[in-house]
Design an enzyme around this catalytic site. Structure first.
Site: not given
Ligand SMILES: [Zn+2]
Length: 451
Positions: A265, A279, A313, A341
């Site tokens: 994402h 992230d 996300e 992820d």
């Molecule tokens: Zn994430």
């Protein structure tokens, strides 16, 4: 049934070429370098907000400029999400009044999707777990107060419920706001955000993350009988917006309708100047490079190799990228879907969710072609963005590394500490190789993975 278990010379040669291109060839350190450019240039990428939109345009244009896109080997497109609203953070602050002799600003960050709030001299009640919340709630000690959840770190999967459901469960006892000890395995005074999930069955109350250190300080104050009061200001609004998934693929030469999907994402939180490096900018760029290596080598596998940058996300709001993909592509024939992820330490293998005979074949393919990897963890392949496909029966995978307690990733997750400094070009390359070779092999193996 034995065909799949024979080594195929052409596949072996292509895997060797992929390995060489990443370890010492033109793709070495490219995932890291490209991610660093995006992080440094665009900053954090809150969903469907201007910096993310600019970063999406940039990444889309980059893929369009690939040689393999110009020759038609790679096809790339933006897919606009249906009607969406995003959550936009405004100004925020938390000031400790009592028992401090002079007002003291505390480190904090509002949790995602919260309602705004402005509380003066709110009294704080600290609880260590749900049990203490219930105990104090039933004794009517929560009503009209701010609940501080000071829950010690165990695992993310245990503690995320305090962030997601904490406001609702405190509100059920009449609380007016929540302060959450950051869900983190380590802290240097670092607040970690993340979303809340209001059920709608109790009044929605505002909530902010505070640091591990301050949660423990508030606990000490309460334990010695000091009255704790704070001013809490949290401004935010929901705004209609637009956003896109990016999809790039190499169409399969023999089975174009059979899809091997991989991605990450591209949206992130906004805690610090580089938040979203790990992230999940890293997962997005690692999987993109995994596609690019195959494309640069001019390989067109039997099946379609598809990459996606999912949009939205983190907030998980209606019509986000994974819901959009499942709605418009979920009925296509997906052989497997991989989500990256989880951070990018040195890859050791994959988590897998699906039928046992399918994971057996994945294991065999790894043994035949990728001696660097060994691990296949059963029932460990699902991710937030791939879950809707898993629900339709698609086998799911994720890359994994050695970190038994999850405490590497969750030191930095959703905090200002998520920066390029916690990523390493060689470790990222080990994930590019693991994913690129695995997805390529599944795409090009004569026998497809069992459904
Ligand atoms: Zn994430």
């Amino acid at each position: 049934m034995t065909i799949a278990y024979c080594t195929n010379d052409a596949i072996k040669k292509n895997v060797d070429d992929i390995r060489q291109a990443i370890n010492s060839g033109p793709n070495k350190h490219k995932a890291y370098d490209k991610l660093a450019y995006i992080v440094d240039t665009f900053g954090p990428r809150m969903w469907a907000q201007p910096s993310m939109a600019l970063a999406v345009d940039y990444l889309y244009n980059q893929i369009q400029s690939w040689d393999a896109t110009k020759t038609g080997l790679v096809e790339v497109r933006l897919e606009e999400l249906d009607e969406i609203s995003t959550w936009v953070r405004g100004s925020e602050q938390l000031i400790l009044k009592s028992p401090r002799k002079r007002p003291q600003k505390l480190g904090m960050i509002g949790l995602g999707l919260i309602v705004p709030g402005n509380i003066k001299d709110g009294e704080v009640v600290v609880v260590r777990n749900w049990g203490e919340l219930d105990e104090k709630g039933k004794a009517d000690k929560i009503k009209g107060k701010i609940v501080c959840y000071n829950v010690a770190w165990t695992t993310y999967d245990d503690l995320k419920f305090y962030r997601q459901q904490g406001p609702d469960r405190a509100s059920a006892y009449g609380a007016i706001a929540v302060l959450l000890r950051s869900v983190a395995s380590f802290s240097i005074y670092s607040p970690h955000t993340g979303n809340v999930r209001y059920s709608g069955t109790t009044p929605k109350i505002p909530a902010a993350a505070i640091t591990v250190e301050d949660a423990e300080m508030l606990q000490r104050m309460q334990d010695r009988g000091q009255k704790i009061t704070v001013d809490l200001e949290l401004n935010s609004e929901m705004k209609a917006s637009k956003s896109h998934n990016i999809i790039a693929e190499i169409k399969g030469q023999q089975y174009p309708n059979q899809i091997i999907l991989m991605g990450g994402h591209f949206d992130s939180w906004d805690t610090g100047s580089q938040t979203g490096a790990m992230d999940d900018g890293a997962g997005t760029l690692v999987t993109l490079e995994a596609l690019k290596v195959v494309a640069d080598l001019g390989i067109r596998p039997l099946r379609t190799l598809r990459w996606i940058a999912w949009s939205g996300e983190e907030m998980g709001l209606p019509n986000n990228g994974n819901q959009h993909y499942a709605k418009y592509h979920g009925d296509e024939d997906h052989v497997v879907a991989l989500e990256n992820d989880v951070g990018q330490l040195t890859a050791i293998g994959f988590g897998f969710s699906g039928k046992l005979q399918t994971s057996r074949m994945v294991r065999q393919l790894i043994m035949n072609y990728i001696p660097e990897l060994s691990v296949v963890n059963e029932n460990d392949g699902s991710g937030v963005d791939t879950k809707p496909l898993g629900d339709k029966g698609v086998p799911l995978m994720r890359n994994i590394y050695k970190d038994p307690n999850d405490d590497y990733y969750f030191k930095y997750h959703h905090s200002a500490g998520d920066t390029m400094n916690i990523l390493n070009p060689d470790e990222m390359d080990s994930n590019v190789f693991a994913i690129s070779s695995m997805m390529y092999i599944i795409a090009d193996n004569p026998e497809r993975l069992p459904k």
